[in-house]
Write an enzyme that holds these catalytic residues in place. Sequence first.
Site: not given
Ligand code: ARG
Length: 258
Positions: A57, A82, A128, A157, A251
Amino acid sequence: MCRPEHFDVTYAINPWMDPSMPVDTALAVAQWETLRSTYESLGHQVDLIRPVEGLPDMVYAANGGVVFDGKAIAASFTFAERQPEGAAYHAWFDEAGFRPTIQAGAQNEGEGDFLVVGRLILAGTGFRTSVAAHHEVREFFGAPVISLELVDPRFYHLDTAMAALDDRTIAYYPPAFSGASNAVLRQLFPDAIIATDADASVLGLNAVSDGHNVVLTDRAVALHERLRERGFNPVGVDLSELLKGGGSVKCCTLEVRA
Ligand code: ARG
């Protein structure tokens, strides 16, 4: 930006990700290269961070942190998969000369959840980034931070449900936000562009604007039209492979404000 050499969907931490779906990494790289050259042809400088094997990612550079007024705060990721990215982005900010550069103490997914609109920072929470991180960002940058509650897991997000278009204009998708947050947004941005269900569901709001050119997915047809009506220049790109990870243009892009 981070070249998606190691991009894959091997785990699912948002509803867009399905590890049983095949990913074409070479196609992801080709689409990403088009995004990169789009920025360059619009006159922007693109700096790269080295992709790390085992961090599929990492291509979603927006999550690496927030840079504002020459200061940088590196992310502290929600999920174990991550978390190692935080140190990689911290080292990049430090080497690039941002002072101070700090590592977030609270759960913070960078520009995924912090959108800069002029001197104001809009901040998402609910999936998040934590409210504690909103306070930490306000104290670190000394800028007003407006907390907004995300309520739909597809829009996990802030940058999946909102785009900053210039110093006072945003576009957003109201159903992604709580009732109270919608009231705040209506009060602060009465002239905002409101995205349709169809635009939002192709991550059309996951866009990067320089104040005139707005780079976004070519699939968000109505949004292109609305942007044009408001004097912006929509520039469409195809990032279909990166959508499999739950991300689009924004992203893949961390904006560095020196
Ligand atoms: N697979 C990543 C996650 O879930 C995607 C992140 C996307 N980034 C963003 N800025 N919305 O964390």
